[in-house]
Design a protein around this motif. Structure first.
Motif, PDB file in Angstrom:
ATOM      1  N   LEU A 121     -40.985  18.097  -4.195  1.00  0.00           N
ATOM      2  CA  LEU A 121     -39.678  17.447  -4.156  1.00  0.00           C
ATOM      3  C   LEU A 121     -39.785  15.928  -4.292  1.00  0.00           C
ATOM      4  O   LEU A 121     -38.922  15.296  -4.921  1.00  0.00           O
ATOM      5  N   ASN A 122     -40.813  15.327  -3.710  1.00  0.00           N
ATOM      6  CA  ASN A 122     -41.008  13.875  -3.876  1.00  0.00           C
ATOM      7  C   ASN A 122     -41.126  13.520  -5.348  1.00  0.00           C
ATOM      8  O   ASN A 122     -40.541  12.550  -5.833  1.00  0.00           O
ATOM      9  N   TRP A 172     -37.757  14.094  -7.380  1.00  0.00           N
ATOM     10  CA  TRP A 172     -36.776  13.036  -7.160  1.00  0.00           C
ATOM     11  C   TRP A 172     -37.006  11.876  -8.131  1.00  0.00           C
ATOM     12  O   TRP A 172     -36.068  11.394  -8.780  1.00  0.00           O
ATOM     13  N   MET A 225     -30.410  13.277  -8.960  1.00  0.00           N
ATOM     14  CA  MET A 225     -31.316  12.623  -8.013  1.00  0.00           C
ATOM     15  C   MET A 225     -30.716  12.643  -6.609  1.00  0.00           C
ATOM     16  O   MET A 225     -31.418  12.932  -5.632  1.00  0.00           O
ATOM     17  N   GLU A 233     -30.761  16.232  -5.278  1.00  0.00           N
ATOM     18  CA  GLU A 233     -32.147  16.582  -4.959  1.00  0.00           C
ATOM     19  C   GLU A 233     -32.592  15.881  -3.682  1.00  0.00           C
ATOM     20  O   GLU A 233     -33.328  16.458  -2.875  1.00  0.00           O
ATOM     21  N   ALA A 234     -32.143  14.645  -3.468  1.00  0.00           N
ATOM     22  CA  ALA A 234     -32.500  13.923  -2.239  1.00  0.00           C
ATOM     23  C   ALA A 234     -31.995  14.676  -1.013  1.00  0.00           C
ATOM     24  O   ALA A 234     -32.686  14.742   0.014  1.00  0.00           O
ATOM     25  N   THR A 249     -34.337  17.418  -0.374  1.00  0.00           N
ATOM     26  CA  THR A 249     -35.585  16.890   0.180  1.00  0.00           C
ATOM     27  C   THR A 249     -35.440  16.608   1.671  1.00  0.00           C
ATOM     28  O   THR A 249     -36.363  16.866   2.448  1.00  0.00           O
ATOM     29  N   GLY A 289     -32.402   9.386   1.016  1.00  0.00           N
ATOM     30  CA  GLY A 289     -31.292  10.239   0.613  1.00  0.00           C
ATOM     31  C   GLY A 289     -29.973   9.473   0.632  1.00  0.00           C
ATOM     32  O   GLY A 289     -29.172   9.570  -0.307  1.00  0.00           O
ATOM     33  N   SER A 335     -30.010   7.051  -2.254  1.00  0.00           N
ATOM     34  CA  SER A 335     -29.781   7.756  -3.522  1.00  0.00           C
ATOM     35  C   SER A 335     -28.302   8.037  -3.741  1.00  0.00           C
ATOM     36  O   SER A 335     -27.768   7.838  -4.843  1.00  0.00           O
TER      37      SER A 335
END
Length: 177
Positions: A95-96, A99, A112, A115-116, A119, A152, A155
């Protein structure tokens, strides 16, 4: 299930995941060594709480703590709880990287931000699952959870503040009548 995991296999799998995640993350990061990506990042409007570029050096200690947490989990007695914790640990590595790929290689700020969120959920699940297996591994995962929570939020704000910008990070202008 009572036999301990092979340390050589653990070193290869954990080390390989960390090296792959770090290498791909470095490749897609908005760092000055990547002028196009860095320029794109610099053009984006960012919230007032955006840390200075130097703050992103926190990733070194975070990866070291994650490596230690992963190793402790690998060396713990095999169990379903250990397997869950390791799945979240490997998920964190993927996941890192995802992103950075979504945000700076694909330049898809909406993806993004979404996805954050995933994560953050995975990081919280990692800390919780690790707590059930090895307390120190859970403690080692907490700084990562804190930073990912902040990332997150950052983002989401970058996405919100730049909805009117094109893929290159420049403001889109309406066509003249």
């Amino acid at each position: 299930m009572g036999r301990r995991a092979d340390p050589l296999l653990g070193a290869v799998l954990l080390g390989g995941a960390l090296v792959a995640s770090a290498a791909l993350s470095a490749r897609w990061s908005p760092a000055p060594i990547h002028p196009r990506t860095y320029g794109y990042y610099r053009r984006l409007e960012k919230p007032s709480f955006t840390p200075p570029d130097a703050a992103f050096a926190v990733w070194g200690p975070l990866w070291a703590a994650l490596a230690a947490a992963g190793w402790r989990l690998w060396r713990a007695k095999p169990s379903a709880a250990r397997s869950r914790a390791l799945a979240h640990w490997f998920g964190a590595q993927a996941l890192n990287t995802l992103w950075l790929w979504l945000g700076f290689q694909r330049r898809n700020r909406a993806a993004m931000a979404v996805e954050a969120g995933a994560t953050v959920v995975n990081a919280a699940a990692l800390a919780d699952a690790a707590r059930r297996v090895d307390g120190p591994a859970a403690v080692l995962a907490l700084p990562y959870l804190a930073w990912i929570g902040f990332a997150g939020l950052l983002s989401e704000e970058i996405w919100r503040l730049n909805e009117d910008r094109g893929e290159d990070g420049r403001r889109e202008t309406a066509d003249a009548p």
